[in-house]
Design a protein around this motif. Structure first.
Motif, PDB file in Angstrom:
ATOM      1  N   GLU A  10       0.852  -1.195   0.000  1.00 57.09           N
ATOM      2  CA  GLU A  10       0.000   0.000   0.000  1.00 57.09           C
ATOM      3  C   GLU A  10       0.885   1.241   0.000  1.00 57.09           C
ATOM      4  OE1 GLU A  10      -3.112  -0.208   2.861  1.00 57.09           O
ATOM      5  OE2 GLU A  10      -3.964   1.711   2.224  1.00 57.09           O
ATOM      6  N   ILE A  11       0.351   2.340  -0.552  1.00 57.11           N
ATOM      7  CA  ILE A  11       1.059   3.625  -0.501  1.00 57.11           C
ATOM      8  C   ILE A  11       0.190   4.657   0.210  1.00 57.11           C
ATOM      9  CG2 ILE A  11       1.764   5.600  -1.944  1.00 57.11           C
ATOM     10  CD1 ILE A  11       3.091   3.583  -3.819  1.00 57.11           C
ATOM     11  N   TYR A  12       0.815   5.384   1.130  1.00 57.56           N
ATOM     12  CA  TYR A  12       0.153   6.510   1.815  1.00 57.56           C
ATOM     13  C   TYR A  12       0.861   7.803   1.385  1.00 57.56           C
ATOM     14  CZ  TYR A  12      -2.284   3.593   5.400  1.00 57.56           C
ATOM     15  OH  TYR A  12      -3.089   2.709   6.068  1.00 57.56           O
ATOM     16  N   SER A  63      -4.547   7.169   0.443  1.00 58.17           N
ATOM     17  CA  SER A  63      -4.031   5.786   0.351  1.00 58.17           C
ATOM     18  C   SER A  63      -4.436   5.163  -0.972  1.00 58.17           C
ATOM     19  CB  SER A  63      -4.639   4.860   1.413  1.00 58.17           C
ATOM     20  OG  SER A  63      -4.791   5.466   2.643  1.00 58.17           O
ATOM     21  N   VAL A  64      -3.579   4.321  -1.490  1.00 61.89           N
ATOM     22  CA  VAL A  64      -3.953   3.514  -2.661  1.00 61.89           C
ATOM     23  C   VAL A  64      -3.398   2.101  -2.492  1.00 61.89           C
ATOM     24  CG1 VAL A  64      -2.021   4.450  -4.021  1.00 61.89           C
ATOM     25  CG2 VAL A  64      -3.945   3.383  -5.196  1.00 61.89           C
ATOM     26  N   TRP A  65      -4.251   1.089  -2.773  1.00 67.70           N
ATOM     27  CA  TRP A  65      -3.864  -0.301  -2.497  1.00 67.70           C
ATOM     28  C   TRP A  65      -4.646  -1.255  -3.405  1.00 67.70           C
ATOM     29  CZ3 TRP A  65      -7.335   2.569   0.165  1.00 67.70           C
ATOM     30  CH2 TRP A  65      -8.515   1.984   0.612  1.00 67.70           C
ATOM     31  N   PRO A  66      -4.120  -2.458  -3.592  1.00 72.69           N
ATOM     32  CA  PRO A  66      -4.767  -3.404  -4.501  1.00 72.69           C
ATOM     33  C   PRO A  66      -6.170  -3.784  -4.034  1.00 72.69           C
ATOM     34  CG  PRO A  66      -2.542  -4.130  -3.979  1.00 72.69           C
ATOM     35  CD  PRO A  66      -2.852  -3.000  -3.042  1.00 72.69           C
ATOM     36  N   ALA A  67      -7.076  -3.858  -4.986  1.00 73.23           N
ATOM     37  CA  ALA A  67      -8.489  -4.091  -4.645  1.00 73.23           C
ATOM     38  C   ALA A  67      -8.723  -5.447  -3.986  1.00 73.23           C
ATOM     39  CB  ALA A  67      -9.338  -3.955  -5.905  1.00 73.23           C
ATOM     40  N   GLN A  68      -7.824  -6.389  -4.187  1.00 78.15           N
ATOM     41  CA  GLN A  68      -8.030  -7.733  -3.615  1.00 78.15           C
ATOM     42  C   GLN A  68      -7.364  -7.885  -2.238  1.00 78.15           C
ATOM     43  OE1 GLN A  68      -5.789  -7.022  -5.884  1.00 78.15           O
ATOM     44  NE2 GLN A  68      -4.082  -8.451  -5.948  1.00 78.15           N
ATOM     45  N   SER A  69      -6.934  -6.765  -1.609  1.00 81.79           N
ATOM     46  CA  SER A  69      -6.185  -6.843  -0.338  1.00 81.79           C
ATOM     47  C   SER A  69      -7.000  -7.424   0.812  1.00 81.79           C
ATOM     48  CB  SER A  69      -5.710  -5.454   0.094  1.00 81.79           C
ATOM     49  OG  SER A  69      -4.881  -4.881  -0.879  1.00 81.79           O
ATOM     50  N   GLY A  70      -8.226  -6.951   0.993  1.00 82.67           N
ATOM     51  CA  GLY A  70      -9.012  -7.325   2.170  1.00 82.67           C
ATOM     52  C   GLY A  70      -8.405  -6.728   3.435  1.00 82.67           C
ATOM     53  N   TYR A  71      -9.130  -6.871   4.546  1.00 82.56           N
ATOM     54  CA  TYR A  71      -8.676  -6.306   5.823  1.00 82.56           C
ATOM     55  C   TYR A  71      -8.654  -7.412   6.864  1.00 82.56           C
ATOM     56  CZ  TYR A  71     -10.355  -1.885   3.769  1.00 82.56           C
ATOM     57  OH  TYR A  71     -10.587  -0.811   2.962  1.00 82.56           O
ATOM     58  N   ASN A  72      -7.617  -7.415   7.689  1.00 84.61           N
ATOM     59  CA  ASN A  72      -7.582  -8.302   8.851  1.00 84.61           C
ATOM     60  C   ASN A  72      -7.370  -7.433  10.096  1.00 84.61           C
ATOM     61  OD1 ASN A  72      -7.153 -10.205  10.801  1.00 84.61           O
ATOM     62  ND2 ASN A  72      -5.775 -11.488   9.577  1.00 84.61           N
ATOM     63  N   TYR A  73      -8.487  -7.057  10.723  1.00 80.70           N
ATOM     64  CA  TYR A  73      -8.410  -6.231  11.943  1.00 80.70           C
ATOM     65  C   TYR A  73      -8.101  -7.089  13.160  1.00 80.70           C
ATOM     66  CZ  TYR A  73     -10.204  -2.300   9.297  1.00 80.70           C
ATOM     67  OH  TYR A  73     -10.331  -1.294   8.379  1.00 80.70           O
TER      68      TYR A  73
END
Ligand code: F6R
Ligand code: MN
Length: 185
Positions: free
Chosen positions: A100-102, A153-163
């Motif tokens: 990801e890029i911030y 922020s920009v990141w790949p659409a298939q990343s998903g989140y693990n909180y």
């Protein structure tokens, strides 16, 4: 026939700290952040005394498939819970191959990252471009008591989140008030 995604753009609205158009908006109040701050009693008291918004996220939704890119603006309000600065929940990407890029837009923040027992911190000012390598957990903190911290922020659409993983392996470093500045503890 597969639906073709149309090219689109938006503009960063300096006054509202948001995109001029966005497809989803989320806000996190102190009531959404039970257990995230060291002083839980103080967090609860602040929740009862007004429950301030901690951060807002303005996102552009795209199909969640490989090749597409998600992007958003995050705005963290100034404030702290018993000296611990307002921050995002923080997460790992479910898909650990996704980086990801911030990009810092306004205010002063910290990007806290960790992978196993390794931690990294990048100070985010307007113009800072930070790269979060695949596999690193990441959280941002507003280290100003006076102004919002805003970043893109920009990141790949298939990343998903693990909180959950960020709760199971809590961020080891905390940014706390130190006079008119901050220190990491
Ligand atoms: C997306 C990303 C950011 C955060 C946002 C809010 O992968 O890292 O857009 O989602 O800054 O933080 P969290 O998601 O931790 O509540
Ligand atoms: Mn992320």
């Amino acid at each position: 026939m597969e639906k073709v995604l149309q090219p689109f753009f938006t503009i960063f609205d300096e006054n509202r700290n948001a995109f001029t158009r966005y497809s989803s908006y989320e806000e996190r109040k102190l009531s959404d952040m039970k257990g995230y701050f060291a002083n839980e009693a103080r967090r609860q008291q602040m929740e009862e005394q007004g429950n301030p918004i901690v951060y807002r996220v303005y996102k552009q939704d795209v199909p969640l498939k490989e090749g597409e890119l998600l992007h958003c603006i995050t705005m963290i309000e100034p404030g702290h819970v018993d000296g611990e600065f307002f921050m995002t929940k923080g997460h790992y990407h479910l898909n650990e191959d996704c980086a990801e890029i911030y990009y810092g837009q306004k205010g002063k923040g910290l990007l806290l990252m960790q992978k196993g027992d390794r931690t990294e911190t990048i100070e985010m000012n307007p113009g800072t471009v930070a790269y979060i390598p695949a596999g690193w957990g990441h959280r941002t903190v507003n280290v100003s008591q006076h102004e919002p911290f805003v970043f893109f922020s920009v990141w790949p659409a298939q990343s998903g989140y693990n909180y959950q993983r960020a709760l199971d392996e809590p961020f080891q470093k905390k940014a706390v008030v130190d006079g008119d500045s901050y220190k990491l503890v």
